[in-house]
Design a protein around this motif. Sequence first.
Motif, short mmCIF file in Angstrom:
data_model
loop_
_atom_site.label_atom_id
_atom_site.label_comp_id
_atom_site.label_asym_id
_atom_site.label_seq_id
_atom_site.Cartn_x
_atom_site.Cartn_y
_atom_site.Cartn_z
N UNK A 29 0.83 -1.21 0.00
CA UNK A 29 0.00 0.00 0.00
C UNK A 29 0.86 1.26 0.00
N UNK A 30 2.04 1.19 0.62
CA UNK A 30 2.89 2.38 0.75
C UNK A 30 4.06 2.45 -0.23
N UNK A 31 4.47 1.33 -0.84
CA UNK A 31 5.70 1.31 -1.63
C UNK A 31 5.53 1.80 -3.06
N UNK A 78 -6.31 2.22 1.85
CA UNK A 78 -5.86 1.34 2.93
C UNK A 78 -6.91 0.31 3.32
N UNK A 79 -8.11 0.42 2.75
CA UNK A 79 -9.17 -0.51 3.12
C UNK A 79 -9.32 -1.67 2.11
N UNK A 80 -8.30 -1.92 1.30
CA UNK A 80 -8.33 -3.05 0.38
C UNK A 80 -8.13 -4.32 1.19
N UNK A 81 -8.91 -5.33 0.86
CA UNK A 81 -8.87 -6.61 1.57
C UNK A 81 -7.47 -7.20 1.57
N UNK A 82 -6.94 -7.50 2.76
CA UNK A 82 -5.58 -8.02 2.89
C UNK A 82 -5.41 -9.37 2.20
N UNK A 83 -6.43 -10.22 2.26
CA UNK A 83 -6.35 -11.52 1.58
C UNK A 83 -6.21 -11.34 0.08
N UNK A 84 -6.90 -10.37 -0.45
CA UNK A 84 -6.82 -10.08 -1.88
C UNK A 84 -5.41 -9.60 -2.23
N UNK A 85 -4.87 -8.70 -1.41
CA UNK A 85 -3.50 -8.22 -1.66
C UNK A 85 -2.49 -9.36 -1.58
N UNK A 86 -2.65 -10.25 -0.61
CA UNK A 86 -1.73 -11.39 -0.49
C UNK A 86 -1.80 -12.28 -1.73
N UNK A 87 -3.00 -12.46 -2.27
CA UNK A 87 -3.14 -13.25 -3.49
C UNK A 87 -2.42 -12.57 -4.65
N UNK A 88 -2.58 -11.26 -4.77
CA UNK A 88 -1.91 -10.52 -5.85
C UNK A 88 -0.39 -10.52 -5.66
N UNK A 89 0.07 -10.43 -4.42
CA UNK A 89 1.51 -10.48 -4.15
C UNK A 89 2.06 -11.83 -4.60
N UNK A 90 1.39 -12.91 -4.22
CA UNK A 90 1.83 -14.24 -4.62
C UNK A 90 1.87 -14.40 -6.13
N UNK A 134 8.79 -2.66 -7.05
CA UNK A 134 8.44 -3.36 -8.29
C UNK A 134 7.21 -4.24 -8.08
N UNK A 135 7.24 -5.04 -7.04
CA UNK A 135 6.10 -5.92 -6.74
C UNK A 135 4.86 -5.09 -6.46
N UNK A 136 5.03 -3.99 -5.77
CA UNK A 136 3.90 -3.12 -5.46
C UNK A 136 3.22 -2.62 -6.73
N UNK A 148 -1.29 -2.97 -10.57
CA UNK A 148 -1.82 -3.26 -11.91
C UNK A 148 -2.88 -4.36 -11.84
N UNK A 149 -2.59 -5.39 -11.06
CA UNK A 149 -3.56 -6.49 -10.91
C UNK A 149 -4.84 -5.99 -10.27
N UNK A 150 -4.71 -5.12 -9.28
CA UNK A 150 -5.88 -4.57 -8.60
C UNK A 150 -6.70 -3.70 -9.55
N UNK A 151 -6.04 -2.98 -10.44
CA UNK A 151 -6.76 -2.16 -11.41
C UNK A 151 -7.63 -3.04 -12.29
N UNK A 152 -7.09 -4.16 -12.72
CA UNK A 152 -7.82 -5.02 -13.66
C UNK A 152 -8.94 -5.81 -13.00
#
Length: 171
Positions: free
Chosen positions: A12-14, A20-32, A86-88, A93-97
């Motif tokens: 969220x910060x990088x 800041x209210x984006x679902x953490x599980x969703x972010x973890x999936x996108x990170x993976x 870079x990962x951020x 981009x994944x969150x946008x789509x």
Amino acid sequence: MKKHLINPNEVVNAGRPMGSNIDEERLLAYIGEAEMMNIKPVLGDKLFHALLADEEDANEKYVQLLNGGTYMVNDEIYSFAGLKSTISYYVFAKNVMVGDFQPTRYGMVMKESDFSSHISTAERSACYNDTLEIANSYLQDCIDYCKRVGILSDRIGRASASGGIKIRKIG
């Protein structure tokens, strides 16, 4: 061993500002997904797993690879954003789509609200492509850093992180 190179709070910060209210599980999936599809194929399994195993930040080169910064090689000064940024950008981009799509038992739906409106497909695509271009550029800077400081040889993973569609067969 760490599960990921970056955590949701850092995502969220990088990179680009995200709510800041984006679902953490969703972010973890996108990170993976970003790590497995964009980072690991380019860095190679050996370096990727070494970065995950560096729990105590003992290797200074790995810390700089993750966080970015300025470094000098052969009296030349270079700077780069680092793998976390870079990962951020890949996650953004994944969150946008797909960020506002919700899987339900009735199929994929888009959540609607009285206080917001959705961007058009063309705007969504332009934002995605712009963000992906930045992420790919940052990743190339990370690869250049790795080669210059001796973390990687020129025989690194041959894959490139395009984020686009690969056409394997026509006809």
